[in-house]
Design an enzyme around this catalytic site. Sequence first.
Site, PDB file in Angstrom:
ATOM      1  N   ASP A 192      77.962   7.082 -25.915  1.00  0.00           N
ATOM      2  CA  ASP A 192      77.121   7.499 -27.031  1.00  0.00           C
ATOM      3  C   ASP A 192      75.664   7.131 -26.828  1.00  0.00           C
ATOM      4  O   ASP A 192      75.349   6.050 -26.352  1.00  0.00           O
ATOM      5  CB  ASP A 192      77.623   6.856 -28.329  1.00  0.00           C
ATOM      6  CG  ASP A 192      79.000   7.370 -28.709  1.00  0.00           C
ATOM      7  OD1 ASP A 192      79.219   8.578 -28.510  1.00  0.00           O
ATOM      8  OD2 ASP A 192      79.840   6.591 -29.164  1.00  0.00           O
ATOM      9  N   GLU A 197      85.789  16.088 -35.952  1.00  0.00           N
ATOM     10  CA  GLU A 197      85.846  15.154 -34.831  1.00  0.00           C
ATOM     11  C   GLU A 197      85.278  13.848 -35.390  1.00  0.00           C
ATOM     12  O   GLU A 197      84.132  13.820 -35.845  1.00  0.00           O
ATOM     13  CB  GLU A 197      84.976  15.716 -33.701  1.00  0.00           C
ATOM     14  CG  GLU A 197      85.223  15.152 -32.341  1.00  0.00           C
ATOM     15  CD  GLU A 197      86.646  15.354 -31.827  1.00  0.00           C
ATOM     16  OE1 GLU A 197      87.072  14.501 -31.059  1.00  0.00           O
ATOM     17  OE2 GLU A 197      87.329  16.334 -32.182  1.00  0.00           O
TER      18      GLU A 197
END
Length: 268
Positions: free
Chosen positions: A60, A49
């Site tokens: 994030d 990924e």
Amino acid sequence: MERYESLFAQLKERKEGAFVPFVTLGDPGIEQSLKIIDTLIEAGADALELGIPFSDPLADGPTIQNATLRAFAAGVTPAQCFEMLALIRQKHPTIPIGLLMYANLVFNKGIDEFYAQCEKVGVDSVLVADVPVEESAPFRQAALRHNVAPIFICPPNADDDLLRQIASYGRGYTYLLSRAGVTGAENRAALPLNHLVAKLKEYNAAPPLQGFGISAPDQVKAAIDAGAAGAISGSAIVKIIEQHINEPEKMLAALKVFVQPMKAATRS
């Protein structure tokens, strides 16, 4: 897209789950980033990924934001990321490669052109983190035109309608979210997701991989025990890169030491 199908079939035969690491392409520089990816695969990663550095990564936490800043500091561009992807694919013809990214990077290229480029370099799936299912039509249609699996996030509070949509639109795998919030190893994956896994199975969704807060082998095992097809670990891996930023060889050795027991935990 087919690489996921053959991976999950092989793992099922071996009674194993998938261990999937996440890293940002180009962190901390192109050459070391390619070595990191080779190391992850050698240590047992079943799929990759990968993030493309983006200036405003909403989903994030600080660890992955720092990875993005390091890639920017090294001057890494989206075009170079695609060159890296082509190299990774040449070297590792069978491993599924997924991108985890933000819509702006897709728009910058033009949606169709972006997925065409993914197909050309051998990317298997794309998860666009800031596009909700109900706005995903142009993305998933372009993805399928170019044989790229559109990946959808299944949140822990997903209702029945959302589960049906995810099952119907998603291909490759389903990204099962351990908890709400941003990524990060310090927030451990929480609640057992058995009920979601059962529903996704009932609606014939792509196999679920559990992500967010996966930083230890016992969590990988717990995800698989709950019925997930495997687990994705990002922040914990990126943290290792950060800790050994000035010692490239030590960094690779530490990544190996982290990944091997994570992969071992997928074997029942």
